[in-house]
Design an enzyme around this catalytic site. Structure first.
Site, PDB file in Angstrom:
ATOM      1  N   ASP A  58     -15.299   1.426   7.315  1.00 41.09           N
ATOM      2  CA  ASP A  58     -14.352   2.435   6.833  1.00 41.09           C
ATOM      3  C   ASP A  58     -14.962   3.291   5.735  1.00 41.09           C
ATOM      4  O   ASP A  58     -14.707   4.492   5.665  1.00 41.09           O
ATOM      5  CB  ASP A  58     -13.080   1.770   6.315  1.00 41.09           C
ATOM      6  CG  ASP A  58     -12.103   2.807   5.770  1.00 41.09           C
ATOM      7  OD1 ASP A  58     -11.647   3.646   6.560  1.00 41.09           O
ATOM      8  OD2 ASP A  58     -11.844   2.792   4.553  1.00 41.09           O
TER       9      ASP A  58
ATOM     10  N   ARG B 191     -15.345  11.657   7.627  1.00 39.45           N
ATOM     11  CA  ARG B 191     -14.140  12.418   7.942  1.00 39.45           C
ATOM     12  C   ARG B 191     -13.902  13.502   6.907  1.00 39.45           C
ATOM     13  O   ARG B 191     -13.443  14.598   7.231  1.00 39.45           O
ATOM     14  CB  ARG B 191     -12.932  11.486   8.018  1.00 39.45           C
ATOM     15  CG  ARG B 191     -12.894  10.614   9.264  1.00 39.45           C
ATOM     16  CD  ARG B 191     -11.881   9.490   9.114  1.00 39.45           C
ATOM     17  NE  ARG B 191     -10.564  10.006   8.775  1.00 39.45           N
ATOM     18  CZ  ARG B 191      -9.697   9.372   7.990  1.00 39.45           C
ATOM     19  NH1 ARG B 191     -10.020   8.209   7.441  1.00 39.45           N
ATOM     20  NH2 ARG B 191      -8.518   9.898   7.740  1.00 39.45           N
TER      21      ARG B 191
ATOM     22  N   HIS C  27       0.851  -1.197   0.000  1.00 44.65           N
ATOM     23  CA  HIS C  27       0.000   0.000   0.000  1.00 44.65           C
ATOM     24  C   HIS C  27       0.879   1.237   0.000  1.00 44.65           C
ATOM     25  O   HIS C  27       1.840   1.335   0.760  1.00 44.65           O
ATOM     26  CB  HIS C  27      -0.905   0.030   1.233  1.00 44.65           C
ATOM     27  CG  HIS C  27      -1.740   1.282   1.291  1.00 44.65           C
ATOM     28  ND1 HIS C  27      -2.888   1.441   0.543  1.00 44.65           N
ATOM     29  CD2 HIS C  27      -1.564   2.441   1.973  1.00 44.65           C
ATOM     30  CE1 HIS C  27      -3.385   2.644   0.771  1.00 44.65           C
ATOM     31  NE2 HIS C  27      -2.615   3.266   1.632  1.00 44.65           N
TER      32      HIS C  27
ATOM     33  N   SER D   9      -7.981   3.485   8.942  1.00 44.68           N
ATOM     34  CA  SER D   9      -8.655   3.428   7.645  1.00 44.68           C
ATOM     35  C   SER D   9      -7.863   2.561   6.668  1.00 44.68           C
ATOM     36  O   SER D   9      -8.401   1.657   6.022  1.00 44.68           O
ATOM     37  CB  SER D   9      -8.824   4.842   7.091  1.00 44.68           C
ATOM     38  OG  SER D   9      -9.347   4.816   5.787  1.00 44.68           O
TER      39      SER D   9
ATOM     40  N   LYS E 108      -8.631  -2.045   5.820  1.00 42.80           N
ATOM     41  CA  LYS E 108      -8.830  -2.611   4.479  1.00 42.80           C
ATOM     42  C   LYS E 108      -7.707  -3.571   4.111  1.00 42.80           C
ATOM     43  O   LYS E 108      -7.944  -4.641   3.539  1.00 42.80           O
ATOM     44  CB  LYS E 108      -8.935  -1.491   3.440  1.00 42.80           C
ATOM     45  CG  LYS E 108     -10.134  -0.579   3.627  1.00 42.80           C
ATOM     46  CD  LYS E 108     -10.329   0.346   2.443  1.00 42.80           C
ATOM     47  CE  LYS E 108      -9.241   1.383   2.306  1.00 42.80           C
ATOM     48  NZ  LYS E 108      -9.334   2.464   3.295  1.00 42.80           N
TER      49      LYS E 108
END
Length: 426
Positions: free
Chosen positions: A163, A170, A84, A185, A189
């Site tokens: 999320d 948010r 990520h 967050s 995931k």
């Protein structure tokens, strides 16, 4: 067990530590609609100012994971690793990285997203390939991982649905810039994706979400801790985003550059970062015996790329979209290029049509920016330095406005090293 939402809000507002039961209840109740947006907004603002302890954050993240399903990839019969990036400009690394790691024997289940604002989105880039589709149903997803070894696709609605609701809230309540909320967050995931190992590329600099290296390190440490607590082998690299990666920012232009890397060429920084992340993913999956550089040289990574694109309906041989209009920006002086601001180039690409202001906005496959020299290289006054690509000539003026002050020659700007830090669990 049921609680009163107001008691939970008041406790966090006053700096108290929430119990595991309180956290699990309020995340579940909000996801199901039993707690309304206005109360969850108040809790998010309390968390923004009061923070979450490591214990609270671990439970918060697990509750978000538990709001959906955690994928089981054990049937694949091979180790799995995921990556990520916190987002940047010209950050096409996922495109060559996923097939490269798969070519080394580790399956890569890469659930990716779309761009928003100045940061690009992996799915937008890949959708510039004719026929390629982002949506892959569960059976095809697992089959592609078995047969090809890599899949890059959109996440389904069953992955951490808490999320999805919290992220949207948010965004409209000025509670985005909170390290615990960012970390939970991302990690909810990523953990739910079910990979054995996870490598995080945490960007820092003008084009990144976190501008300062120390804040990026803090975010990296927080996310690594969450991954390790959930049983996922996790490591983070803190990398530079004060200048854009490679020589292209946009959609089709980044696909073209990724293919260059897979063919054994491409910009040095993209190759260096791709190999660094590949080695971390392979190590996390227990495959330190394989050299990813060899898989680039001998064409195995390119073979996996072609199969991965074709498996999702794309034609790896099809010409990529071309812009209707191009505009050249020349180097302002002779000397060393010391500044090429990532944020400015990202905004320019966005204004040319490569990005979106709202999630539902369309993007142009052909829009973007390319450049002929990187930071540290020599340029000559008047040489073509940037090329703006767009389908709409009316967009060029605003893109040029974004580039004011973006280029520096022989200035005092000191670029960050590409690889700044490596953070692993204790």
């Amino acid at each position: 067990m049921s609680f009163d939402a107001i008691d939970v809000l008041r406790a966090k507002r006053d700096g108290a530590t929430l119990s595991a039961e309180q956290i699990r209840w309020i995340i579940g109740a909000y996801t199901s609609g039993a707690v309304p947006d206005e109360q969850m907004s108040a809790l998010l603002m309390a968390v923004f100012f009061r923070g979450l302890s490591p214990e609270e954050l671990a439970v918060w993240t697990q509750a978000m994971i538990d709001s959906g399903e955690r994928k089981d990839l054990s049937s694949l019969g091979r180790p799995t690793a995921d990556k990520h990036s916190t987002g940047g400009v010209g950050d096409k690394i996922t495109l060559p990285l996923a097939p490269l790691v798969a070519a080394c024997g580790v399956a890569v289940p890469q659930l990716s997203g779309r761009g928003l604002g100045h940061t690009g989105g992996t799915l937008d880039k890949l959708e510039s390939i004719p026929g390629w589709r982002a949506d892959v149903h569960e059976e095809a997803y697992l089959a592609q991982l078995r047969e090809v070894g890599a899949v890059i696709c959109a996440a389904g609605n069953d992955l951490a649905p808490a999320d999805k609701k919290l992220y949207a809230l948010r965004d409209v309540t000025a509670t985005v810039e909170s390290i615990p909320l960012i970390a939970s967050s991302i990690m909810s995931k990523k953990i739910a994706e079910g990979a054995d190992a996870l490598v995080l590329d945490v960007k820092t600099g003008s084009g990144a979400f976190m501008k300062e290296p120390d804040l990026s390190r803090e975010l990296a440490r927080t996310m690594v801790g969450l991954g390790e607590a959930a049983g996922v082998r996790t490591v983070a690299l803190v990398t530079a985003m004060d200048r854009p990666l490679g020589r292209a920012a946009g959609n089709a232009v980044e696909v073209a550059e990724s293919v260059e890397v897979l063919a054994g060429g491409g910009p040095d920084d993209v190759v260096e970062l791709t190999l660094a992340l590949a080695r971390e993913m392979l190590a996390g999956a227990g495959r330190t015996d394989v050299d990813p550089a060899e898989a680039l040289r001998d064409g195995r990574a390119m073979d996996v790329w072609r199969r991965m694109i074709a498996a999702q309906g794309g034609d790896p041989d099809a010409p990529l979209p071309q812009p209707a209009e191009k505009h050249v920006v020349n180097a302002p002086a002779t000397g060393t290029l010391t500044k090429l601001d990532a944020f400015a180039l990202g905004v320019a690409a966005w204004r040319l049509g490569a990005g979106r202001a709202r999630k539902e906005d369309p993007v142009s496959a052909a829009a973007g920016v390319t450049w002929t020299a990187g930071v540290g290289e020599q340029v000559t006054a008047g040489q073509p330095l940037l090329e703006l690509h767009t389908d709409d000539p009316a967009r060029i003026e605003r893109a040029l406005a974004a580039l004011g002050g973006a280029i520096g020659v022989d200035t005092d700007d000191a670029p960050l090293p590409l690889l700044i830090d490596r953070i692993q669990g204790t």
